[in-house]
Design a protein around this motif. Structure first.
Motif, PDB file in Angstrom:
ATOM      1  N   GLU A  93      43.289  50.149  41.176  1.00 24.03           N
ATOM      2  CA  GLU A  93      42.987  48.815  40.660  1.00 24.03           C
ATOM      3  C   GLU A  93      42.384  48.914  39.258  1.00 24.03           C
ATOM      4  O   GLU A  93      42.733  48.153  38.358  1.00 24.03           O
ATOM      5  CB  GLU A  93      42.038  48.090  41.609  1.00 24.03           C
ATOM      6  CG  GLU A  93      41.764  46.659  41.210  1.00 24.03           C
ATOM      7  CD  GLU A  93      40.905  45.942  42.232  1.00 24.03           C
ATOM      8  OE1 GLU A  93      39.688  46.265  42.306  1.00 24.03           O
ATOM      9  OE2 GLU A  93      41.419  45.073  42.948  1.00 24.03           O
ATOM     10  N   GLU A  94      41.487  49.857  39.084  1.00 26.29           N
ATOM     11  CA  GLU A  94      40.878  50.076  37.774  1.00 26.29           C
ATOM     12  C   GLU A  94      41.937  50.464  36.736  1.00 26.29           C
ATOM     13  O   GLU A  94      41.953  49.942  35.623  1.00 26.29           O
ATOM     14  CB  GLU A  94      39.831  51.172  37.887  1.00 26.29           C
ATOM     15  CG  GLU A  94      39.147  51.497  36.587  1.00 26.29           C
ATOM     16  CD  GLU A  94      38.127  52.591  36.787  1.00 26.29           C
ATOM     17  OE1 GLU A  94      38.467  53.763  36.500  1.00 26.29           O
ATOM     18  OE2 GLU A  94      37.012  52.279  37.217  1.00 26.29           O
ATOM     19  N   ASP A  96      45.125  49.777  36.826  1.00 30.19           N
ATOM     20  CA  ASP A  96      45.964  48.601  36.568  1.00 30.19           C
ATOM     21  C   ASP A  96      45.301  47.662  35.567  1.00 30.19           C
ATOM     22  O   ASP A  96      45.955  47.160  34.652  1.00 30.19           O
ATOM     23  CB  ASP A  96      46.255  47.848  37.870  1.00 30.19           C
ATOM     24  CG  ASP A  96      47.160  48.611  38.817  1.00 30.19           C
ATOM     25  OD1 ASP A  96      47.819  49.587  38.383  1.00 30.19           O
ATOM     26  OD2 ASP A  96      47.214  48.223  40.014  1.00 30.19           O
ATOM     27  N   LEU A  97      44.011  47.430  35.742  1.00 30.90           N
ATOM     28  CA  LEU A  97      43.290  46.557  34.812  1.00 30.90           C
ATOM     29  C   LEU A  97      43.243  47.155  33.415  1.00 30.90           C
ATOM     30  O   LEU A  97      43.469  46.465  32.422  1.00 30.90           O
ATOM     31  CB  LEU A  97      41.872  46.287  35.330  1.00 30.90           C
ATOM     32  CG  LEU A  97      41.788  45.398  36.568  1.00 30.90           C
ATOM     33  CD1 LEU A  97      40.392  45.446  37.166  1.00 30.90           C
ATOM     34  CD2 LEU A  97      42.190  43.971  36.236  1.00 30.90           C
ATOM     35  N   ARG A 100      46.373  46.749  31.483  1.00 29.38           N
ATOM     36  CA  ARG A 100      46.580  45.382  30.981  1.00 29.38           C
ATOM     37  C   ARG A 100      45.625  45.066  29.841  1.00 29.38           C
ATOM     38  O   ARG A 100      45.570  43.934  29.370  1.00 29.38           O
ATOM     39  CB  ARG A 100      46.409  44.369  32.115  1.00 29.38           C
ATOM     40  CG  ARG A 100      47.507  44.488  33.158  1.00 29.38           C
ATOM     41  CD  ARG A 100      47.564  43.306  34.104  1.00 29.38           C
ATOM     42  NE  ARG A 100      46.282  42.837  34.572  1.00 29.38           N
ATOM     43  CZ  ARG A 100      45.936  42.736  35.846  1.00 29.38           C
ATOM     44  NH1 ARG A 100      46.767  43.100  36.783  1.00 29.38           N
ATOM     45  NH2 ARG A 100      44.757  42.268  36.175  1.00 29.38           N
ATOM     46  N   VAL A 102      42.245  45.305  29.903  1.00 30.65           N
ATOM     47  CA  VAL A 102      40.892  44.885  30.293  1.00 30.65           C
ATOM     48  C   VAL A 102      39.958  46.045  29.995  1.00 30.65           C
ATOM     49  O   VAL A 102      40.134  47.142  30.508  1.00 30.65           O
ATOM     50  CB  VAL A 102      40.831  44.500  31.789  1.00 30.65           C
ATOM     51  CG1 VAL A 102      39.410  44.129  32.176  1.00 30.65           C
ATOM     52  CG2 VAL A 102      41.800  43.372  32.093  1.00 30.65           C
ATOM     53  N   TYR A 107      35.641  39.389  32.528  1.00 29.55           N
ATOM     54  CA  TYR A 107      36.983  39.309  31.979  1.00 29.55           C
ATOM     55  C   TYR A 107      37.568  37.958  32.346  1.00 29.55           C
ATOM     56  O   TYR A 107      37.463  37.527  33.491  1.00 29.55           O
ATOM     57  CB  TYR A 107      37.849  40.430  32.554  1.00 29.55           C
ATOM     58  CG  TYR A 107      39.322  40.272  32.255  1.00 29.55           C
ATOM     59  CD1 TYR A 107      39.820  40.630  31.016  1.00 29.55           C
ATOM     60  CD2 TYR A 107      40.192  39.756  33.195  1.00 29.55           C
ATOM     61  CE1 TYR A 107      41.150  40.487  30.722  1.00 29.55           C
ATOM     62  CE2 TYR A 107      41.531  39.613  32.912  1.00 29.55           C
ATOM     63  CZ  TYR A 107      42.013  39.973  31.674  1.00 29.55           C
ATOM     64  OH  TYR A 107      43.339  39.821  31.376  1.00 29.55           O
ATOM     65  N   GLN A 114      43.419  36.480  26.761  1.00 27.74           N
ATOM     66  CA  GLN A 114      42.493  37.411  27.390  1.00 27.74           C
ATOM     67  C   GLN A 114      41.181  37.445  26.632  1.00 27.74           C
ATOM     68  O   GLN A 114      41.163  37.519  25.409  1.00 27.74           O
ATOM     69  CB  GLN A 114      43.125  38.799  27.377  1.00 27.74           C
ATOM     70  CG  GLN A 114      42.256  39.890  27.897  1.00 27.74           C
ATOM     71  CD  GLN A 114      42.977  41.219  27.892  1.00 27.74           C
ATOM     72  OE1 GLN A 114      44.106  41.307  28.323  1.00 27.74           O
ATOM     73  NE2 GLN A 114      42.323  42.240  27.382  1.00 27.74           N
ATOM     74  N   ASP A 116      37.431  39.472  26.862  1.00 33.74           N
ATOM     75  CA  ASP A 116      36.561  40.484  27.447  1.00 33.74           C
ATOM     76  C   ASP A 116      35.137  40.193  27.040  1.00 33.74           C
ATOM     77  O   ASP A 116      34.870  39.804  25.906  1.00 33.74           O
ATOM     78  CB  ASP A 116      36.928  41.887  26.922  1.00 33.74           C
ATOM     79  CG  ASP A 116      38.247  42.382  27.453  1.00 33.74           C
ATOM     80  OD1 ASP A 116      38.516  42.182  28.642  1.00 33.74           O
ATOM     81  OD2 ASP A 116      39.004  42.989  26.676  1.00 33.74           O
TER      82      ASP A 116
END
Length: 142
Positions: A93-94, A96-97, A100, A102, A107, A114, A116
């Motif tokens: 998951e980390e 994947d973020l 993208r 992130v 976020y 987007q 941050d």
């Protein structure tokens, strides 16, 4: 200053903590209970424990207390915490973020834009207002 998600999860400016086990517990609860309201409450209670009560999220007793409060099977939570279960899910998951773009929390993704980190009110007014076809000074004039 932008910290990687991994680094942010492992530290807080005021007090270092490794939140991997908290993330693993949440991933286990998602996979086990399939209840979005439960997961939301679990996350809220973890945030409260950390940010309000200044509790150490690397402490398994703290995590078990939060699990118990949310009526999770604490025997199963203890097994998860005593293993590396769901670590691969958290790390994926980390990744994947990060793929993208992130880089920090909080976020926000609003109208395809987007953001941050902490944003000021005018940023939100501009972006949300634009979604309604309004100018910043026309949207929620406060």
């Amino acid at each position: 200053l932008h910290l990687s998600l991994r680094r942010q999860r492992q530290m807080c400016i005021r007090d270092s903590t490794n939140t991997m086990d908290a993330h693993r517990m949440v991933q286990w609860a998602k996979a086990t209970y399939h209840d979005s309201k439960l997961i939301e409450n679990l996350a809220d209670d973890l945030f409260y424990a950390y940010f309000t009560e200044n509790k150490e999220l690397a402490d398994h007793k703290v995590l078990l207390d939060v699990a118990k409060k949310n009526k999770l099977d604490t025997a199963e939570v203890k097994k998860i915490l005593d293993s590396n279960a769901y670590q691969d899910v958290v790390m994926q998951e980390e990744a994947d973020l990060e793929s993208r773009g992130v880089e920090s929390v909080p976020y926000f993704l609003i109208n395809g834009q987007q953001f941050d980190g902490v944003q000021d009110v005018s940023t939100f007014k501009t972006v949300i207002g634009a979604g309604f076809g309004m100018k910043p000074d026309e949207f929620l004039n406060f």
